[in-house]
Design an enzyme around this catalytic site. Sequence first.
Site, PDB file in Angstrom:
ATOM      1  N   LYS A 185      59.776  45.199  54.162  1.00 20.73           N
ATOM      2  CA  LYS A 185      59.880  44.280  55.291  1.00 20.73           C
ATOM      3  C   LYS A 185      58.616  44.422  56.131  1.00 20.73           C
ATOM      4  O   LYS A 185      58.491  45.306  56.968  1.00 20.73           O
ATOM      5  CB  LYS A 185      61.128  44.619  56.132  1.00 20.73           C
ATOM      6  CG  LYS A 185      61.723  43.388  56.864  1.00 20.73           C
ATOM      7  CD  LYS A 185      60.796  42.675  57.824  1.00 20.73           C
ATOM      8  CE  LYS A 185      60.701  43.400  59.139  1.00 20.73           C
ATOM      9  NZ  LYS A 185      59.848  42.634  60.137  1.00 20.73           N
ATOM     10  N   GLU A 260      56.078  57.140  60.883  1.00 19.48           N
ATOM     11  CA  GLU A 260      54.691  57.258  61.352  1.00 19.48           C
ATOM     12  C   GLU A 260      54.581  56.333  62.550  1.00 19.48           C
ATOM     13  O   GLU A 260      54.596  55.113  62.400  1.00 19.48           O
ATOM     14  CB  GLU A 260      53.716  56.874  60.233  1.00 19.48           C
ATOM     15  CG  GLU A 260      52.297  57.375  60.487  1.00 19.48           C
ATOM     16  CD  GLU A 260      51.388  56.310  61.035  1.00 19.48           C
ATOM     17  OE1 GLU A 260      51.409  56.117  62.280  1.00 19.48           O
ATOM     18  OE2 GLU A 260      50.662  55.679  60.264  1.00 19.48           O
ATOM     19  N   CYS A 294      46.971  53.103  64.985  1.00 21.40           N
ATOM     20  CA  CYS A 294      47.896  54.065  65.585  1.00 21.40           C
ATOM     21  C   CYS A 294      47.223  55.402  65.836  1.00 21.40           C
ATOM     22  O   CYS A 294      47.584  56.122  66.780  1.00 21.40           O
ATOM     23  CB  CYS A 294      49.117  54.250  64.691  1.00 21.40           C
ATOM     24  SG  CYS A 294      48.724  54.562  62.966  1.00 21.40           S
ATOM     25  N   GLU A 393      50.120  54.460  74.793  1.00 21.01           N
ATOM     26  CA  GLU A 393      49.328  53.780  73.764  1.00 21.01           C
ATOM     27  C   GLU A 393      49.069  52.324  74.174  1.00 21.01           C
ATOM     28  O   GLU A 393      50.001  51.603  74.540  1.00 21.01           O
ATOM     29  CB  GLU A 393      50.084  53.818  72.440  1.00 21.01           C
ATOM     30  CG  GLU A 393      49.321  53.219  71.277  1.00 21.01           C
ATOM     31  CD  GLU A 393      50.079  53.370  69.966  1.00 21.01           C
ATOM     32  OE1 GLU A 393      49.451  53.705  68.948  1.00 21.01           O
ATOM     33  OE2 GLU A 393      51.307  53.149  69.962  1.00 21.01           O
TER      34      GLU A 393
END
Length: 525
Positions: A185, A260, A294, A393
């Site tokens: 997905k 992750e 990331c 972030e």
Amino acid sequence: MAIQIPTRLLFIDGEWREPVLKKRIPIINPASEEIIGSVPAATAEDVELAVEAARRALARNKGRDWASASGAVRAKYLRAIAAKITERKSELAKLEAIDCGKPLDEAAWDVDDVAGCFEYYADLAEGLDAQQKASISLPMEQFKSHVLKEPIGVVGLITPWNYPLLMATWKVAPALAAGCAAILKPSELASVTCLELAAVCREVGLPPGVLNILTGLGHEAGAPLASHPHVDKIAFTGSTITGSKIMTAAAQLVKPVSLELGGKSPIVVFDDVDIDKAAEWTAFGVFWTNGQICSATSRLIIHENIAAEFLDRLVKWIKNIKISDPLEEGCRLGPVVSGGQYEKILKCISTAKSEGATVLSGGARPEHLKKGFFVEPTIITDVTTSMQIWREEVFGPVLCVKTFSSEDEALELANDTHYGLGAAVISKDLERCERVSKALQAGIVWINCSQPCFCQAPWGGNKRSGFGRELGKWYGFLGIVTSIQRDVIVAVSLLSVASFSSSLGLLIEIDIAFTWSLVIQEIDL
């Protein structure tokens, strides 16, 4: 000439299928803000069909068609996929660039990595055959023991939009190598090349149901996939918030997950460096892939003795970055993926200013680009550790900066985060680099570089950046079955079944007290 987006359906059981509810999602080119096509929108009904197809694929011919086939058989398909990916490199790179905004050169390098990853796992799949029934030495002669490595089953793979095809491959290739059946997905913000992977798999004759690809919204397709009782494991790359939700859903079924997640990675620069080289690695570490990484080293911790000169050099360096449509020759910074992401990044910059930080460079839309989701590479100084820009972030081309005077202070600043995905240290003193790299609380540590990644080495984070490892021999799609039998007696007692998904990174999940880091060092700096 305009690039045509192929019109695709969902890929279930080896065939193209229209979504049960016949819904589609528009594709918006982030460089022009124009709708350039659409992808199918799967829902829970389509997830059910895909899970059924995957389970049939594992059971077909008593597993001999895939799950218990030799690794050499699976390797043949992986190599065929790699060859087709390479054959279509130019087309796939262009589709990737216009779908997610990544500069074309970067997209082309990603496609090379995709093919290389499939090749690498083809080699590992072949190697599994020789490892089966590996003998274990026991202290009692009347018993003997061996290890079987078996596919964990049906796996759900949920992937992000910053490296659409590559991140999908990081999960698909090892899952297929291990003999699992997979349901992919991808993110609804960038799914085009993942559907082209389906076309490649169909072309090479991958057995039906072994790989199913469902595009769609997270809450409509990802959530039912994560919570499905007949999906044996979930592997997810994305935000910490979504990862927490997936972990919660999986926990209800005691289902293994590997995550992750987000990062706010530091790059520590000491005062003995070659400033030009260190500035280049610093810029690369945060502005590559339009800042949407990331593991981006987005917190610069710079020694106070060189801070002024270093920042002056860094500002000059980023002024030379070409910001343009990703298909333009020489583009080094394209648009961020969506209007929502664009607004989020600008809000983060605005909040930093309101909290008292200084925008040293960038911080707005480039003046020459009136359309598209473009954000200038941005450097923010006068930052305190309580500011949002230091703690959260951004996932965009934004670097925040603090100075330090001692190694201890640098480490305290570097580890002052609830994330733990990546970290970097730059210094000519290699003993110091070794010492600092061991003290940094991160799953990946770069020495005298930032962001190099290789499919042969493990990848993953600590703390709220997730757990489990991808890539290398540490992928998490095998179950380890240890069997003990007494001498010539046929009956076998099952000692333990361990899902190979911990952050230990070894082949058996026994001692989960370990956590560990990958260290990558640039030799010449």
